[in-house]
Design a protein around this motif. Structure first.
Motif, PDB file in Angstrom:
ATOM      1  N   LYS B 227     -10.015  70.683  61.905  1.00  0.00           N
ATOM      2  CA  LYS B 227     -11.092  70.907  60.782  1.00  0.00           C
ATOM      3  C   LYS B 227     -12.283  69.590  60.889  1.00  0.00           C
ATOM      4  O   LYS B 227     -13.249  70.281  60.409  1.00  0.00           O
ATOM      5  CB  LYS B 227     -10.299  70.742  59.230  1.00  0.00           C
ATOM      6  N   TYR B 243      -6.156  71.256  59.324  1.00  0.00           N
ATOM      7  CA  TYR B 243      -5.575  72.163  58.361  1.00  0.00           C
ATOM      8  C   TYR B 243      -4.245  72.049  57.871  1.00  0.00           C
ATOM      9  O   TYR B 243      -3.614  72.497  56.981  1.00  0.00           O
ATOM     10  CB  TYR B 243      -5.678  73.755  58.872  1.00  0.00           C
ATOM     11  N   GLU B 245      -2.994  69.290  56.573  1.00  0.00           N
ATOM     12  CA  GLU B 245      -3.389  68.130  55.721  1.00  0.00           C
ATOM     13  C   GLU B 245      -3.185  66.902  56.336  1.00  0.00           C
ATOM     14  O   GLU B 245      -2.554  66.058  55.548  1.00  0.00           O
ATOM     15  CB  GLU B 245      -2.447  68.239  54.470  1.00  0.00           C
ATOM     16  N   ASN B 330     -11.609  80.417  56.023  1.00  0.00           N
ATOM     17  CA  ASN B 330     -12.035  79.006  55.782  1.00  0.00           C
ATOM     18  C   ASN B 330     -11.324  78.523  54.568  1.00  0.00           C
ATOM     19  O   ASN B 330     -11.712  78.235  53.483  1.00  0.00           O
ATOM     20  CB  ASN B 330     -13.489  78.815  55.449  1.00  0.00           C
ATOM     21  N   LYS B 332      -9.438  76.520  51.611  1.00  0.00           N
ATOM     22  CA  LYS B 332      -9.735  75.057  51.133  1.00  0.00           C
ATOM     23  C   LYS B 332      -8.472  74.213  51.031  1.00  0.00           C
ATOM     24  O   LYS B 332      -7.767  74.022  50.306  1.00  0.00           O
ATOM     25  CB  LYS B 332     -10.228  75.297  49.643  1.00  0.00           C
ATOM     26  N   SER B 336     -11.088  67.649  55.484  1.00  0.00           N
ATOM     27  CA  SER B 336     -12.457  68.185  56.002  1.00  0.00           C
ATOM     28  C   SER B 336     -13.235  66.813  56.245  1.00  0.00           C
ATOM     29  O   SER B 336     -14.249  67.137  57.020  1.00  0.00           O
ATOM     30  CB  SER B 336     -13.033  68.805  54.664  1.00  0.00           C
ATOM     31  N   LYS B 350     -10.766  62.837  52.725  1.00  0.00           N
ATOM     32  CA  LYS B 350     -10.651  63.835  51.729  1.00  0.00           C
ATOM     33  C   LYS B 350     -10.030  65.019  52.130  1.00  0.00           C
ATOM     34  O   LYS B 350     -10.046  65.595  53.219  1.00  0.00           O
ATOM     35  CB  LYS B 350     -11.856  64.109  51.224  1.00  0.00           C
ATOM     36  N   ASN B 351      -8.934  65.465  51.394  1.00  0.00           N
ATOM     37  CA  ASN B 351      -8.012  66.694  51.737  1.00  0.00           C
ATOM     38  C   ASN B 351      -8.515  67.681  50.710  1.00  0.00           C
ATOM     39  O   ASN B 351      -8.691  67.731  49.176  1.00  0.00           O
ATOM     40  CB  ASN B 351      -6.743  66.447  51.545  1.00  0.00           C
ATOM     41  N   ASP B 352      -9.067  69.057  51.235  1.00  0.00           N
ATOM     42  CA  ASP B 352      -9.744  69.901  50.551  1.00  0.00           C
ATOM     43  C   ASP B 352      -8.868  70.547  49.277  1.00  0.00           C
ATOM     44  O   ASP B 352      -9.553  70.925  48.316  1.00  0.00           O
ATOM     45  CB  ASP B 352     -10.378  71.138  51.527  1.00  0.00           C
ATOM     46  N   ASN B 353      -7.424  70.683  49.587  1.00  0.00           N
ATOM     47  CA  ASN B 353      -6.685  71.076  48.411  1.00  0.00           C
ATOM     48  C   ASN B 353      -6.578  70.016  47.238  1.00  0.00           C
ATOM     49  O   ASN B 353      -5.680  70.088  46.465  1.00  0.00           O
ATOM     50  CB  ASN B 353      -5.512  71.721  48.931  1.00  0.00           C
ATOM     51  N   ALA B 355      -9.371  68.086  45.682  1.00  0.00           N
ATOM     52  CA  ALA B 355     -10.432  67.627  45.974  1.00  0.00           C
ATOM     53  C   ALA B 355     -11.015  66.396  45.189  1.00  0.00           C
ATOM     54  O   ALA B 355     -11.978  65.730  45.547  1.00  0.00           O
ATOM     55  CB  ALA B 355     -11.430  68.716  45.626  1.00  0.00           C
TER      56      ALA B 355
END
Lengths: 596, 452
Positions: B227, B243, B245, B330, B332, B336, B350-353, B355
């Motif tokens: 990612k 992705y 994490e 894509n 979340k 990212s 920063k991990n998108d899930n 946020a």
């Protein structure tokens, strides 16, 4: 059962006898015998009773003789005493009978043994039968089980078959899906490629169109051209330029590699340094340890020393050669490190084993070691006790000195023990106090008794007065006997007073004591006997000791308490002790009396 | 900590010149250049249309303003305000415009990624590079500005072209072993090019400057892959966020994984977790800003605002997780954003899930250093270019700062509620540019010298 068996045996016996008769019969061609053989077999008793008659004695004798001979008893031959056969020669007959009896007994015993055997056999047979049935049952059960298992197996096999078929179908499906996925993927990629190609084509076309159209708008409008940022002029693209680009690229790459190599070299050198240092330290640690550890065996230690010397030399050489040739040095270094490490490991292992040995020893000599420690502990405690004793002694001495100075020699000599001294001192004081109190009480008692005597006299006078008054009244008022009888309850005491003064007095005293304490002063005994009454009695009458038992009990408790403190001359001390408490004072009167 | 007054800006176009002297902001179709120290307007340029992109040249002498809708690029000179330059890409359209590292060329990417046009400001010459690939990051210049790597797509295959920026000479052209190249990035020392595949496949390829494949790294298969990718400033590490994490750290010698940072929902082993706690302040903040008339700075006393916002939590801490929609493209989820601190010691992710959380990792111990849990989703974070100090914003009126010593939150003391959407560190001045929706303000840190 037993009966049944015997009957059977007898039947057998009959059979045997009959057989013997049968076998015997052909040897004798005697019609008569054969004629009554059958009845004998059928009902022997009746026949026996009719066996010998007076007519056929001789025949009987001969028959019996034959029989005996056939039985092998030839020695005894029965003879008739008279030719008529009325008498028998007794001796051979008896002998024959005896022999027969012997034979009979023997046969009986054998029969019995056989019976026993039979019994045994039958019991074993029964056992066998039961076991047989049991085994049969088991067999049946196992057979049933087997069939059940067979059934289960069959079912499982069926299941397996179905599962296998299921698996097969699943596999097929998976394969199918995979193939679908693969085909989809290929299709997708194919499509994607196609689309991409189309897009590329379109892009090409677009760019072509743009070129063809000569887009007027596409333009740059700059006021005046700028100089290059580095101040140089632009130059043509030439082969030389490209070569220089290549060169520059390689130069930058090379410089980067050089830089990385340099950093790696530095790192390497540092690591080597660390390794060297480690090795040195290891040698340093190992050499004294090993020499001391294997000091017991001289050869070993020498070898070790040689080894370590060699190692050190090698280390030195490796350090020297480190700069000369990298690979050689590395090999040496790693080798030596490895050796050192092995040695260190061995050493550590040895230490471990030693520790385990020591532990084993500890475990085996579990009693020894605690004994030692115990002894040590004992020694220590003894010392402590000694110290304490000394300390106490010193204290005692000091106390004694003090006592010697404060008290006179006499008391000091008497009271060697400092503790009892103090105690005795206290008791003495108490004793004094007690004596004083005693004296006081004595005085008081005297007063009391005097008062009581006085009162008694007064009472007596009063009673006499009353009696006389009653008599007068009685005599004056009623001349009749009826009246006199009616008022007998009132006058009873009055009458009795006159007749038996002692008893009357006591009864009156009891009545009075209940009503009021003051009246008790007129105690009959005090009035009756001029002598002093005993103190407890007095006190009891005075109600100073309402419950004598409880007071005595408390006194006893105190006694016990005191007795724990002292041991010697009980009698004297008992007195002291008695005087310790106020309560005991009253009850001590008895002791006092006994003493006095 | 001091704050400047608020200025207008549009499209979040606000940049400090590379030499740190000037601040350029775009307001609609105007370009305003200010002196950073005084914030006085030095130049004012008017473009032909609303500016959609603005960029300083590397020598801080020119500013490029692109108007993508019109396919126009205008260049302004600071030294000669009369000088002007206008590039018209014509009917083909424009999607991206950028300076070359030398500041004398402009690279315009046309619509449909048909080509890249290289305009020279020195010679007015124009050259085209065909077949550029439309991807996440298809073009990258090396740090020293001498080489440009460009991702290309021809015949359904990925290629990388390396150009010498000096004269746009094609140095190397090679095919990459990717299904669908997604991005490329030079190592800071300019010798290694990291290339990664699209998210459908976890694949990172490392190429030398001369086009040799140095190594290939793949952590797993059959799942969404890379990612984000980031080099450490020392070029020692390559951090790959994926992705799943996780962040994987690859070393520069063996190109193998040396560490793996996971982002669990329950944080159990870290030094500190800073959790922002929403509290209604008793006293309204309108009284606290004091406007200093002389300097036009809004100054603030730190102690008034700093201590009450973040609190340190005891472990373990549960971090709120938003489950991504699996049916959407894509999703979340995954790491990212990756950012190394300038001194290489820390890595912020920063991990998108999750946020609302920023994770700070210690690169020396290869362990989690701190977790900053905010009340709302983190919009943007950036490391101080000179100190190990992280600034972040969450789209509210506060600015958050983390350093190894602790964490602070500062209310931006402007009237009307300045919501910080983005931020940028000044390259050397110990100050921050905070960007709101249509505003900006500068935040000045107290330097040590000032403290003394």
């Amino acid at each position: 059962m037993g009966e049944w068996w015997t009957t059977e045996a007898s039947m057998e016996n009959c059979e045997i006898s009959s057989i013997s008769h049968v076998t015997m019969s052909p040897s004798r061609q005697n019609n008569f015998v054969s004629s009554y053989l059958f009845p004998l077999a059928k009902s022997s008793y009746s026949v026996i009773s009719a066996f010998c008659t007076e007519d056929n004695v001789l025949q009987c004798i001969s028959y019996i003789n034959q029989e005996l001979a056939s039985l092998g008893l030839c020695s005894t031959y029965i003879e008739a005493t008279s030719p008529e056969g009325t008498g028998l020669n007794a001796v051979p007959a008896l002998n024959a009978i005896y022999e027969l009896l012997q034979i009979h007994r023997r046969t009986m015993s054998t029969v019995e043994a056989l019976e026993k055997e039979q019994l045994k056999k039958s019991s074993t047979m029964e056992l066998m039968q039961t076991s047989n049935t049991r085994l049969k049952d088991q067999l049946e059960l196992s057979i049933r089980e087997k069939s059940g298992l067979h059934e289960m197996e069959r079912q499982l096999q069926l299941k397996i078959k179905t599962l296998q078929s299921c698996l097969k179908t699943e596999k097929d499906e998976v394969q199918k899906l995979q193939s679908i996925i693969a085909s989809r993927a290929s299709q997708y990629s194919h499509d994607a490629k196609r689309k991409e190609r189309e897009a590329a084509k379109l892009k090409e076309r677009l760019s072509q169109l743009l070129v063809d159209r000569k887009d007027k708008k596409l333009a740059i409008d700059v006021l005046n051209c700028l100089g290059r940022s580095d101040g140089k002029r632009g130059h043509w693209k030439t082969a030389k330029a490209t070569a220089s680009h290549e060169g520059e690229m390689y130069k930058s790459l090379l410089s980067d590699y050089e830089a990385s190599q340099k950093s790696l070299m530095l790192e390497n050198a540092e690591l080597k340094k660390v390794l060297q240092q480690m090795k040195k330290e290891m040698i340093h640690i190992l050499s004294p340890c090993s020499s001391s550890g294997r000091g017991a065996t001289a050869d070993d230690s020498q070898e070790q020393h040689h080894d370590s010397d060699g190692e050190e030399k090698m280390g030195d050489t490796s350090r020297e050669t480190l700069d000369q040739s990298c690979e050689h040095a590395r090999e040496q270094l790693t080798n030596s490190i490895r050796q050192q490490w092995r040695k260190l490991r061995n050493h550590v292992e040895k230490l471990d084993s030693q520790v385990s040995q020591v532990q084993n020893q500890l475990e085996s000599n579990k009693e020894m070691i605690p004994l030692e420690t115990h002894e040590d502990e004992m020694e220590r405690m003894r010392c402590e006790v000694q110290q304490c004793k000394e300390f106490i002694h010193a204290q005692q001495q000091l106390l004694q000195q003090q006592l010697n100075t404060s008290f006179d020699d006499e008391t000091a000599a008497l009271l060697n023990d400092c503790y009892t001294l103090e105690e005795k001192e206290r008791l003495k004081e108490e004793w004094k106090l007690f004596e004083e109190q005693k004296r006081n009480f004595e005085r008081e008692r005297k007063n009391f008794t005097e008062a009581a005597i006085r009162l008694g006299r007064e009472k007596k006078a009063f009673e006499e007065d009353r009696a006389s008054w009653l008599k007068n009244q009685f005599l004056n008022m009623t001349p009749f006997t009826d009246r006199r009888r009616c008022s007998s309850s009132d006058g009873h005491s009055a009458l009795s007073v006159r007749s038996e003064p002692e008893i009357r007095m006591s009864s009156v005293k009891a009545q009075l004591a209940k009503s009021s304490t003051y009246t008790t002063f007129s105690t009959p005994r005090s009035s009756q006997s001029g002598a002093v009454p005993s103190t407890p009695e007095l006190y009891r009458t005075l109600r100073l000791i309402p419950e004598s038992s409880s007071s005595r009990h408390s006194n006893r408790g105190l006694w016990q308490e005191c007795s724990t403190i002292e041991d010697g001359d009980n009698q004297v001390k008992a007195k002291h002790r008695g005087r310790c408490s106020d309560l005991s004072i009253f009850s001590m009167g008895e002791d006092e009396n006994s003493l006095s | 900590m001091n704050f400047s007054e608020v200025f207008k800006q549009s499209n979040q176009l606000c940049k400090v010149s590379p030499d740190g002297k000037y601040l350029a902001t775009c307001v609609q179709y105007r370009l305003v250049v200010r002196d950073v120290s005084t914030l006085q307007i030095m130049h004012l340029y008017t473009c032909l249309d609303q500016i959609s992109h603005m960029e300083w040249s590397s020598d801080s002498l020119f500013i490029l303003c692109a108007m993508y809708k019109r396919g126009l690029v205008q260049v302004w000179s600071l030294e000669q305000p009369d000088w002007h330059c206008k590039i018209d890409e014509g009917s083909i359209g424009l999607v991206s415009s950028r300076w070359s590292p030398d500041g004398r060329h402009i690279l315009n990417t046309t619509e449909f990624h048909l080509r890249i046009t290289v305009w020279s400001l020195c010679t007015k010459a124009v050259s085209y590079i065909k077949y550029p690939k439309a991807c996440q990051k298809g073009i990258d210049f090396s740090r020293d500005g001498s080489y440009m790597a460009l991702a290309e797509r021809r015949d359904c295959k990925d290629f990388v072209s390396i150009f010498v920026c000096d004269d746009w000479h094609l140095l190397r052209h090679f095919e990459t072993e990717t299904q669908d190249l997604a991005g490329l990035e030079w190592s800071p020392n300019g010798c290694v090019l990291a290339v990664w595949d699209s998210c459908l496949e976890y694949k990172v390829l490392l190429y030398s400057l001369d086009g040799r494949l140095l190594s290939t790294y793949s952590a797993y298969e059959w799942s969404l892959g890379v990612k984000s990718v980031s080099w450490s400033p020392s070029s020692q590490f390559l951090a790959i966020g994926s992705y799943d994490e996780k962040v994987r750290i690859i070393n520069h010698i063996t190109w193998k994984k040396i560490a793996q940072f996971e982002h669990p929902a329950t944080v159990e082993s870290t030094k500190t977790v800073y959790k922002e706690v929403e509290r209604r302040p008793a006293v309204a903040h309108s009284s606290t800003p004091r406007v200093n008339v002389l300097t036009n700075f809004v100054s603030l006393i730190n102690s008034l605002l700093l201590p009450h916002l973040d609190e340190i939590c005891s472990l373990p801490v549960q971090i709120p997780v938003v489950k991504p929609d699996p049916d959407r493209a894509n999703p979340k989820i995954g790491v990212s954003v990756l950012a190394f601190s300038s001194d290489n010691h820390y890595l912020a992710t920063k991990n998108d899930n999750m946020a609302s959380a920023v994770w700070v990792w210690n690169m020396q111990k290869m362990s989690l250093e701190a977790v900053l849990e905010q009340t709302s989703a983190v919009r943007c974070f950036q490391w101080d270019p000179r100190h190990p100090r992280l600034a972040l914003c969450t789209g509210n009126t506060k600015l958050y700062l983390w350093s190894p010593g602790g964490c602070v939150a500062v209310q931006v003391p402007t009237e009307g509620g300045f919501q910080v959407h983005s931020l940028n560190w000044h390259c050397s001045d110990n100050s921050l540019i905070l960007l709101g929706k249509e505003q900006l303000c500068l935040c000045y840190m107290e330097t040590d010298e000032e403290d003394k």
